[in-house]
Design a protein around this motif. Structure first.
Motif, PDB file in Angstrom:
ATOM      1  N   UNK A 154       2.722   5.524  -2.037  1.00 39.04           N
ATOM      2  CA  UNK A 154       4.083   6.461  -2.017  1.00 39.04           C
ATOM      3  C   UNK A 154       4.381   6.304  -0.332  1.00 39.04           C
ATOM      4  N   UNK A 155       3.484   6.371   0.515  1.00 35.94           N
ATOM      5  CA  UNK A 155       3.752   6.485   1.988  1.00 35.94           C
ATOM      6  C   UNK A 155       4.011   5.095   2.477  1.00 35.94           C
ATOM      7  N   UNK A 156       3.331   3.950   1.893  1.00 32.29           N
ATOM      8  CA  UNK A 156       3.664   2.748   2.533  1.00 32.29           C
ATOM      9  C   UNK A 156       4.761   2.022   1.614  1.00 32.29           C
ATOM     10  N   UNK A 157       5.239   2.710   0.607  1.00 31.66           N
ATOM     11  CA  UNK A 157       6.176   2.215  -0.394  1.00 31.66           C
ATOM     12  C   UNK A 157       6.042   0.766  -1.087  1.00 31.66           C
ATOM     13  N   UNK A 158       4.763   0.577  -1.550  1.00 36.38           N
ATOM     14  CA  UNK A 158       4.241  -0.202  -2.313  1.00 36.38           C
ATOM     15  C   UNK A 158       3.645   0.128  -3.458  1.00 36.38           C
ATOM     16  N   UNK A 159       3.376  -0.807  -4.332  1.00 36.76           N
ATOM     17  CA  UNK A 159       3.058  -0.429  -5.816  1.00 36.76           C
ATOM     18  C   UNK A 159       1.294  -0.018  -5.758  1.00 36.76           C
ATOM     19  N   UNK A 160       0.947   0.868  -6.625  1.00 37.65           N
ATOM     20  CA  UNK A 160      -0.516   1.330  -6.856  1.00 37.65           C
ATOM     21  C   UNK A 160      -1.355   0.094  -7.003  1.00 37.65           C
ATOM     22  N   UNK A 162      -0.914  -2.917  -5.690  1.00 34.27           N
ATOM     23  CA  UNK A 162      -1.046  -3.444  -4.129  1.00 34.27           C
ATOM     24  C   UNK A 162      -2.096  -2.715  -3.399  1.00 34.27           C
ATOM     25  N   UNK A 163      -1.992  -1.571  -3.648  1.00 37.21           N
ATOM     26  CA  UNK A 163      -3.075  -0.461  -2.798  1.00 37.21           C
ATOM     27  C   UNK A 163      -4.302  -0.762  -3.160  1.00 37.21           C
ATOM     28  N   UNK A 164      -4.613  -0.930  -4.368  1.00 34.06           N
ATOM     29  CA  UNK A 164      -5.929  -1.402  -5.256  1.00 34.06           C
ATOM     30  C   UNK A 164      -6.394  -2.559  -4.802  1.00 34.06           C
ATOM     31  N   UNK A 165      -5.655  -3.710  -4.720  1.00 31.43           N
ATOM     32  CA  UNK A 165      -5.844  -5.060  -4.196  1.00 31.43           C
ATOM     33  C   UNK A 165      -6.061  -5.081  -2.820  1.00 31.43           C
ATOM     34  N   UNK A 166      -5.145  -4.454  -1.939  1.00 35.50           N
ATOM     35  CA  UNK A 166      -5.683  -4.372  -0.523  1.00 35.50           C
ATOM     36  C   UNK A 166      -6.834  -3.792  -0.223  1.00 35.50           C
ATOM     37  N   UNK A 167      -7.372  -2.854  -0.757  1.00 37.92           N
ATOM     38  CA  UNK A 167      -8.703  -1.997  -0.649  1.00 37.92           C
ATOM     39  C   UNK A 167      -9.642  -3.022  -1.013  1.00 37.92           C
ATOM     40  N   UNK A 168      -9.591  -3.540  -1.964  1.00 34.88           N
ATOM     41  CA  UNK A 168     -10.574  -4.687  -2.611  1.00 34.88           C
ATOM     42  C   UNK A 168     -10.725  -5.899  -1.555  1.00 34.88           C
ATOM     43  N   UNK A 169      -9.566  -6.273  -1.004  1.00 40.28           N
ATOM     44  CA  UNK A 169      -9.689  -7.391   0.028  1.00 40.28           C
ATOM     45  C   UNK A 169     -10.270  -6.928   1.355  1.00 40.28           C
ATOM     46  N   UNK A 170     -10.007  -5.540   1.518  1.00 42.55           N
ATOM     47  CA  UNK A 170     -10.445  -5.004   2.785  1.00 42.55           C
ATOM     48  C   UNK A 170     -12.102  -4.731   2.673  1.00 42.55           C
ATOM     49  N   UNK A 171     -12.379  -4.176   1.689  1.00 39.59           N
ATOM     50  CA  UNK A 171     -13.980  -3.894   1.392  1.00 39.59           C
ATOM     51  C   UNK A 171     -14.815  -5.276   1.429  1.00 39.59           C
ATOM     52  N   UNK A 172     -14.291  -6.283   0.658  1.00 44.61           N
ATOM     53  CA  UNK A 172     -14.767  -7.777   0.694  1.00 44.61           C
ATOM     54  C   UNK A 172     -15.023  -8.141   2.224  1.00 44.61           C
ATOM     55  N   UNK A 173     -13.963  -8.259   2.737  1.00 40.05           N
ATOM     56  CA  UNK A 173     -14.040  -8.687   4.415  1.00 40.05           C
ATOM     57  C   UNK A 173     -15.118  -7.951   5.017  1.00 40.05           C
TER      58      UNK A 173
END
Length: 190
Positions: A154-160, A162-173
């Protein structure tokens, strides 16, 4: 299970996207409950199912998303749940080993050492700053401001998703970038 060739690439993509969307809508929630029966952790079950769907989307050209796909989907998620359990078992065995050999008692002294603490904080901050911009935003909101995925979306105005995918990418990196710290910790204590 491979996609049949279509005469127009746009039609092929549209067909795959619609098939994927239908499978996702029909089975996402069911697969979470199915996975939770194995891992007994709803958050972990969501991560496993989300990861499976991310994988399928990235490799969508290889699959035909129809009703026959259901069995493959359940088996895929089951295998990922079993791999998760194997990993957890190894983690638990390692913690038991540390406890049995009184190695956990050294950790607080290590954390209290200002030199090591400052150095580790530096490496972690540096790794976070090198994340892609969207990953960094999502990660900081999740870990530092303790927002839930829905709130971040909601805060970033993106889909749920997308948030999950971005967190997965962040944690992997971050895991990749900080893996040398684990070696350093092992050298200090063993």
């Amino acid at each position: 299970m491979f996609v049949r060739a279509f005469s127009k690439p746009l039609n092929k993509f549209t067909h795959m996207a619609k098939g994927f969307e239908a499978i996702f809508k029909a089975y996402y929630a069911k697969l979470i409950f199915f996975t939770n029966k194995y891992v007994n952790d709803l958050h972990a079950a969501e991560e496993i199912v989300s990861d499976a769907f991310s994988f399928l989307w990235e490799h969508k050209e290889q699959y035909q998303f129809d009703e026959d796909f259901k069995g493959y989907l359940y088996k895929m998620v089951q295998n990922r749940a079993l791999n998760y359990l194997k990993h957890k078992k190894i983690e638990n065995e390692y913690i038991n080993y540390l406890q049995k050999n009184n190695l956990l008692s050294e950790t607080p002294a290590f954390e209290e050492n200002p030199i090591y603490k400052k150095e580790f904080e530096h490496y972690i901050k540096e790794a976070i700053e090198h994340l892609p911009q969207r990953c960094k935003e999502v990660f900081k909101l999740s870990r530092f401001e303790e927002l839930r995925n829905k709130e971040i979306a909601q805060q970033l105005q993106i889909s749920h998703k997308t948030v999950e995918r971005q967190m997965t990418i962040a944690l992997e990196k971050l895991r990749f970038k900080l893996q040398h710290l684990l070696s350093f910790i092992c050298l200090l204590f063993f």
